[in-house]
Write an enzyme that holds these catalytic residues in place. Sequence first.
Site, PDB file in Angstrom:
ATOM      1  N   GLY A   1      43.060  38.254  29.879  1.00  0.00           N
ATOM      2  CA  GLY A   1      42.054  38.229  28.834  1.00  0.00           C
ATOM      3  C   GLY A   1      41.355  39.566  28.730  1.00  0.00           C
TER       4      GLY A   1
ATOM      5  CG  MET B   1      41.233  45.304  34.467  1.00  0.00           C
ATOM      6  SD  MET B   1      41.171  44.145  35.858  1.00  0.00           S
ATOM      7  CE  MET B   1      40.368  45.178  37.099  1.00  0.00           C
TER       8      MET B   1
ATOM      9  CG  ASN C   1      39.939  48.814  33.982  1.00  0.00           C
ATOM     10  OD1 ASN C   1      40.603  48.516  34.959  1.00  0.00           O
ATOM     11  ND2 ASN C   1      40.322  48.534  32.744  1.00  0.00           N
TER      12      ASN C   1
ATOM     13  CG  HIS D   1      34.149  37.170  33.012  1.00  0.00           C
ATOM     14  ND1 HIS D   1      34.173  35.933  33.605  1.00  0.00           N
ATOM     15  CD2 HIS D   1      34.972  37.953  33.770  1.00  0.00           C
ATOM     16  CE1 HIS D   1      34.964  35.951  34.657  1.00  0.00           C
ATOM     17  NE2 HIS D   1      35.463  37.179  34.771  1.00  0.00           N
ATOM     18  CD  GLU D   2      36.419  41.128  32.036  1.00  0.00           C
ATOM     19  OE1 GLU D   2      36.591  41.895  32.998  1.00  0.00           O
ATOM     20  OE2 GLU D   2      36.874  39.971  32.019  1.00  0.00           O
TER      21      GLU D   2
ATOM     22  CD  GLU E   1      37.759  37.685  38.291  1.00  0.00           C
ATOM     23  OE1 GLU E   1      37.133  37.339  37.275  1.00  0.00           O
ATOM     24  OE2 GLU E   1      38.251  38.819  38.413  1.00  0.00           O
TER      25      GLU E   1
END
Length: 865
Positions: A269, A271, A273, A305-306, A328
């Site tokens: 979905g 990432m 970084n 979320h990220e 997570e």
Amino acid sequence: MANTDSYRLARTAVPRRYDLAMRPHLDSATFEGTVSVDLDLLEDADSIVLNAAELEISSAELTSPAGAVLVPTAVLHPEEERLELRFGSPAQAGAGYRLSLAFRGVLNDHLRGFYRSTFKSPDGQEVTIATTQFEATDARRAFPCWDEPDFKATFQVTLDVPAGCVGLSNGPVASEETLGDGWTRVRFAETMPMSTYLVAFIVGPFELTAPVDVSGVPVRVATVPSKQPLTPFALDAAAHALRFLSDYFAIPYPEAKLDHVAIPDFAFGAMENLGLVTYRETALLVDSARAAQTEMARVASVIAHETAHMWFGDLVTMKWWNGIWLNEAFATFMELTTTDAFKPAWQMWAAFAAGKAAAMAVDGLESTRPVEYPVGRPEEAEGMFDLLTYQKGGSVLKMLERYLGAETFRLGISAYLSSHAHSNTETSDLWDALEQISGEPVRSIMDSWIFQGGHPLVEAALSDDGTSVALSQRRFTYRPAPAGTDAATWKVPVNLRLSAGGVVRDERLLLDADGSTVSLDAPVDWLIVNAGGWGFYRCSYSPQLRRRLLDARLAEVAEPMERFNYLSDTWAEVVAGTAEVEDWAAGAAALGPDSDPDVWTSLGSGLHMLDLAGDDDDRAAVARFAASLATPVWSSLGWIPTEGEPERTATARARVLSVLAQIAKDPAVVAQSVARLREHLVSPPGPDGLAADLVGVCARVAVGSGGEDEWNLVLDAYTKAGSPQEEQRYLFALAEATSESLRERTLQMTLGSQVRSQDAPLAIATLMGQRGAADQAWDWVESNWDELAARMPHSLLVRILESTSSFVDPVVAARVKAFCSSRDLTLSPVRLAQILERLDVNVSLAQRLRGTIAGRLADFVSPEE
């Protein structure tokens, strides 16, 4: 190579700083690079071992603190994904070494490491970009490195960028230099210490929004050309997330800028970084004027979320992959908390009930796993990116927050992040921080939820005189637990709401193995266990309590999440054989005209399974029962949204329509769905046109009820889709085809260029879940497995196998099991065991119910209804 461990690198050499330079050649899909690593030798060494995979090493040298240069022999060990550098004489222990390596590789098509993604330009030409995806252990496919999370170091990245392209990396641009021949060298600022899996760099013809300043941090959204009109909502959500989370953690954002980048081909979905978050396009880009409420919510929640990971995962990182669940799970908790603050009307925690139920469906299996379990080889960590990590983990954290109090929980999280900034931690470090702030026995409570699989069934029984309730617990399983494995217990934070003698009151207790009794001064009128719906446990009511709750009218005394849980828990007991379909149907009937969208998710799930399991007479009865539930609600909702209606009403309208058209198969509603879709596809949307939330449902109804004309209509809409969400609506609708020829065409599409490899497994899985499709679909999957495995991301192939849980034919189920036992699926053994057990559970349920459903529903619907 020294056999220090079968999967962990020796701590002989410790990297402190990487100076990484990369040049991708987009036309030939290759790259070359150099990396200089400042490192310390903690002991004398005649060799250094680090990670490298699918790379060719051109040169290597080690420079000592005194300036002496050692030229080692470079030996690659492909099976271990390691590079061994052997020296003729030992290098002495000390700080200040520099290791310099040159290497080259291929921009692969497997959506991992440094890989190739493509898109079509407005004139139809294929354009290539180079991008990265390193979690969990794929940084080694881009450059040699110490590819383990506790080898934190700083990174200075330099990219050679061809004409017409831009370069992006974790830090802001520090300098640019024109090299000639169309190349520009872009050097980025050095990062904070971080793990290799968080490094990222991208080269391609991207366009970026103007930056939005959030407390001095520029926030941008990057897209391929022509998709900038789809960025405003993402930019708004991203700015909110950064602002909200900085305040929540009471810690400044730890990087100098934050870019969010939509990648055309992306396996996951998104990432996290550091400073350069990457997404598949459906999770970032959206046309807010034509998007469904759930599609908008997904974009906002994935961004949140990220962004939460910038602190929880990037600033503070797990020591080893067994701790990935906490990264997570906490990001899942924060995505909901953040998005709930962004759009309170969306009621994100209520909407999460379906995700929690999905995790409980896995966690009720014998083959479930603890949320945290030992991880040996890094690839074993892939088995942790599942519902138990995200949904169960996030649910358990929410349950803990409710028990401790939101502010106490927040202060504990802030203290944890502050004390471990730039470091690596174990799960117990978080529990210690929360214990110190709260004074509660957090570790002992949480260990029972994290280090053992499964979850409890809390049973409530009424005393003979009705003035006390006995609570007990046992492990919930769909099948009888093997001897000696059913003694697990939990420390369960239980919230009760009850009425006794006409007075409503709340009770709160911590239920342990010994059980508990709640005594009252009057007879119980009704009782709700798991009040608020936050607990990660199922509830079972004695017949007396069940009757009293239903008599009190479930819709009036229970909140939406409580109603969802009642239906979900009762259905789980039906699957386990400890309750009857009639019990579940009584709860559904007691809802009255309930228009909560999440309640309809639960209703739709149960009705769909009954529809799959039943024979023709059963299906007719299920259709009548579905119509009796949905018709009154649809009559009040209608096709056209009303001005000022709650935002979630749009989602409810879509879910009720799905039940009425796809399960009840109301002829008038089906006909209107097809007609309205046709009108929508040929006319500009207007105030009385088809609402965005209904387009996907109508497309599925059109394909599922129609023939080749309807399939081609939706195929044309798919090829002309104006946003990533529209594209997926129509693709997954094509999988609703009922004829063998159209199913075959849909399946064959997934092997060609019409469907991206990231979407193909999901389309196949959707088709496999359709009634009557199992035999044909599984035959096709078996015949084409090698091609599927070669074309599609390994991380998504599991979705195809997971969809077999919808199979109810024991013959096809046997074929699935034979296939799985005869092939090397490179799949976590635990994950595979869960897939096959879920298949067995559903086949057993269907065999038990088939031919009996019509009789079981007879009391709830008349034959003529």
